[in-house]
Motif scaffolding. Sequence first.
Motif, PDB file in Angstrom:
ATOM      1  N   GLU A 126       0.981  -1.119   0.013  1.00  0.00           N
ATOM      2  CA  GLU A 126       0.049   0.112  -0.202  1.00  0.00           C
ATOM      3  C   GLU A 126       0.817   1.345   0.085  1.00  0.00           C
ATOM      4  OE1 GLU A 126      -3.566   1.920   2.535  1.00  0.00           O
ATOM      5  OE2 GLU A 126      -2.817   0.120   3.037  1.00  0.00           O
ATOM      6  N   VAL A 127       0.587   2.075  -0.972  1.00  0.00           N
ATOM      7  CA  VAL A 127       1.136   3.516  -1.066  1.00  0.00           C
ATOM      8  C   VAL A 127       0.842   4.379   0.045  1.00  0.00           C
ATOM      9  CG1 VAL A 127       2.068   5.219  -2.508  1.00  0.00           C
ATOM     10  CG2 VAL A 127       1.977   2.913  -3.329  1.00  0.00           C
ATOM     11  N   PRO A 128       1.716   5.148   0.722  1.00  0.00           N
ATOM     12  CA  PRO A 128       0.931   6.006   1.590  1.00  0.00           C
ATOM     13  C   PRO A 128       0.304   7.257   0.806  1.00  0.00           C
ATOM     14  CG  PRO A 128       3.282   5.728   2.149  1.00  0.00           C
ATOM     15  CD  PRO A 128       2.913   5.049   1.106  1.00  0.00           C
ATOM     16  N   GLU A 129      -0.750   7.755   1.124  1.00  0.00           N
ATOM     17  CA  GLU A 129      -1.386   8.953   0.133  1.00  0.00           C
ATOM     18  C   GLU A 129      -0.831  10.172   0.525  1.00  0.00           C
ATOM     19  OE1 GLU A 129      -5.348  10.470   2.204  1.00  0.00           O
ATOM     20  OE2 GLU A 129      -5.092   8.490   3.007  1.00  0.00           O
ATOM     21  N   MET A 130      -0.916  10.889  -0.700  1.00  0.00           N
ATOM     22  CA  MET A 130      -0.208  12.038  -0.700  1.00  0.00           C
ATOM     23  C   MET A 130      -1.381  13.280  -0.415  1.00  0.00           C
ATOM     24  SD  MET A 130       2.783  11.467  -1.469  1.00  0.00           S
ATOM     25  CE  MET A 130       3.788  12.640  -2.477  1.00  0.00           C
ATOM     26  N   TYR A 131      -0.837  14.259   0.140  1.00  0.00           N
ATOM     27  CA  TYR A 131      -1.888  15.504   0.484  1.00  0.00           C
ATOM     28  C   TYR A 131      -1.288  16.670   0.073  1.00  0.00           C
ATOM     29  CZ  TYR A 131      -4.488  18.764   3.488  1.00  0.00           C
ATOM     30  OH  TYR A 131      -5.264  19.849   3.947  1.00  0.00           O
ATOM     31  N   SER A 132      -1.880  17.398  -0.709  1.00  0.00           N
ATOM     32  CA  SER A 132      -1.232  18.793  -1.217  1.00  0.00           C
ATOM     33  C   SER A 132      -2.188  19.856  -1.344  1.00  0.00           C
ATOM     34  CB  SER A 132      -0.658  18.596  -2.709  1.00  0.00           C
ATOM     35  OG  SER A 132      -0.286  19.462  -3.244  1.00  0.00           O
ATOM     36  N   HIS A 133      -1.692  21.104  -1.065  1.00  0.00           N
ATOM     37  CA  HIS A 133      -2.587  22.389  -1.489  1.00  0.00           C
ATOM     38  C   HIS A 133      -1.600  23.494  -1.289  1.00  0.00           C
ATOM     39  CE1 HIS A 133      -1.884  24.163   2.758  1.00  0.00           C
ATOM     40  NE2 HIS A 133      -1.680  22.971   3.059  1.00  0.00           N
ATOM     41  N   LYS A 134      -2.189  24.717  -1.781  1.00  0.00           N
ATOM     42  CA  LYS A 134      -1.693  25.846  -1.875  1.00  0.00           C
ATOM     43  C   LYS A 134      -1.928  26.477  -0.559  1.00  0.00           C
ATOM     44  CE  LYS A 134      -1.805  26.661  -6.624  1.00  0.00           C
ATOM     45  NZ  LYS A 134      -0.344  26.508  -6.733  1.00  0.00           N
ATOM     46  N   GLY A 135      -0.984  27.401  -0.092  1.00  0.00           N
ATOM     47  CA  GLY A 135      -1.075  28.223   1.161  1.00  0.00           C
ATOM     48  C   GLY A 135      -0.050  27.742   2.009  1.00  0.00           C
ATOM     49  N   GLU A 136      -0.318  28.346   3.396  1.00  0.00           N
ATOM     50  CA  GLU A 136       0.719  27.963   4.494  1.00  0.00           C
ATOM     51  C   GLU A 136       0.202  26.637   5.055  1.00  0.00           C
ATOM     52  OE1 GLU A 136       1.265  31.627   6.573  1.00  0.00           O
ATOM     53  OE2 GLU A 136       2.606  32.263   5.080  1.00  0.00           O
ATOM     54  N   GLU A 137       1.268  26.256   5.990  1.00  0.00           N
ATOM     55  CA  GLU A 137       0.830  25.067   6.820  1.00  0.00           C
ATOM     56  C   GLU A 137       1.741  25.220   7.908  1.00  0.00           C
ATOM     57  OE1 GLU A 137      -1.619  21.470   7.268  1.00  0.00           O
ATOM     58  OE2 GLU A 137      -1.750  22.962   5.588  1.00  0.00           O
ATOM     59  N   PHE A 138       1.279  24.441   9.042  1.00  0.00           N
ATOM     60  CA  PHE A 138       2.071  24.543  10.407  1.00  0.00           C
ATOM     61  C   PHE A 138       2.086  23.057  10.795  1.00  0.00           C
ATOM     62  CE2 PHE A 138       2.159  24.240  14.903  1.00  0.00           C
ATOM     63  CZ  PHE A 138       3.350  24.900  15.183  1.00  0.00           C
ATOM     64  N   LEU A 139       3.124  22.449  10.753  1.00  0.00           N
ATOM     65  CA  LEU A 139       3.235  20.991  11.077  1.00  0.00           C
ATOM     66  C   LEU A 139       4.100  20.812  12.610  1.00  0.00           C
ATOM     67  CD1 LEU A 139       4.509  19.379   7.840  1.00  0.00           C
ATOM     68  CD2 LEU A 139       1.981  19.308   8.725  1.00  0.00           C
ATOM     69  N   PHE A 140       3.437  20.131  13.623  1.00  0.00           N
ATOM     70  CA  PHE A 140       4.115  19.856  14.501  1.00  0.00           C
ATOM     71  C   PHE A 140       3.749  18.113  14.787  1.00  0.00           C
ATOM     72  CE2 PHE A 140       4.275  19.294  19.157  1.00  0.00           C
ATOM     73  CZ  PHE A 140       5.513  19.908  19.515  1.00  0.00           C
ATOM     74  N   VAL A 141       4.742  17.342  14.690  1.00  0.00           N
ATOM     75  CA  VAL A 141       4.820  15.979  14.836  1.00  0.00           C
ATOM     76  C   VAL A 141       4.666  15.579  16.307  1.00  0.00           C
ATOM     77  CG1 VAL A 141       5.376  13.606  14.063  1.00  0.00           C
ATOM     78  CG2 VAL A 141       5.696  15.682  12.585  1.00  0.00           C
TER      79      VAL A 141
END
Length: 159
Positions: A126-141
């Motif tokens: 199974e291939v992990p799904e990709m997520y994409s969009h325009k604009g800013e994003e804040f990631l905190f894992v």
Amino acid sequence: MSTSTAIGAKVKILRIGKEMTIKQLSEACGLSVGFLSQFERGISSIAIDSLETIANVLGVPLSELFVETEDKVPTEEPEDPVMHGMELIPSQASAQMYQYILKQPHTDYALLPRLYTLLPPAGEEEVPEMYSHKGEEFLFVLEGTITLYLEDRKYIMYP
């Protein structure tokens, strides 16, 4: 409307009628604000002994909470602008991704705060799904790792 939802709504009507905040009710009956909020909105059920304690604090017989009324829940009480963890309701964003909106529905925002839970692939093929969009994003894992592709660079994100 379910019985639990109707009883929760009745408690809210009585509480507001007595000009009592949910925090005051919480302190008087020993139940958390979050739990009482969920109960009043019909999200959680309640034990009969806790319901009896609430009735006593509100100064009504327990049977009063089971009587149907045409009363509507007053809307003068402002919504709590704070989002509590127990109020988070997941929505499925995709097959492998659940999201929680971290803001109250009635509040404006410049940034839409969301918490995502990404499920691992079910199998090696199974291939992990990709997520994409325009604009800013804040990631905190918080846990696990995420591979982030930003323009032409690849970043491995760790907690």
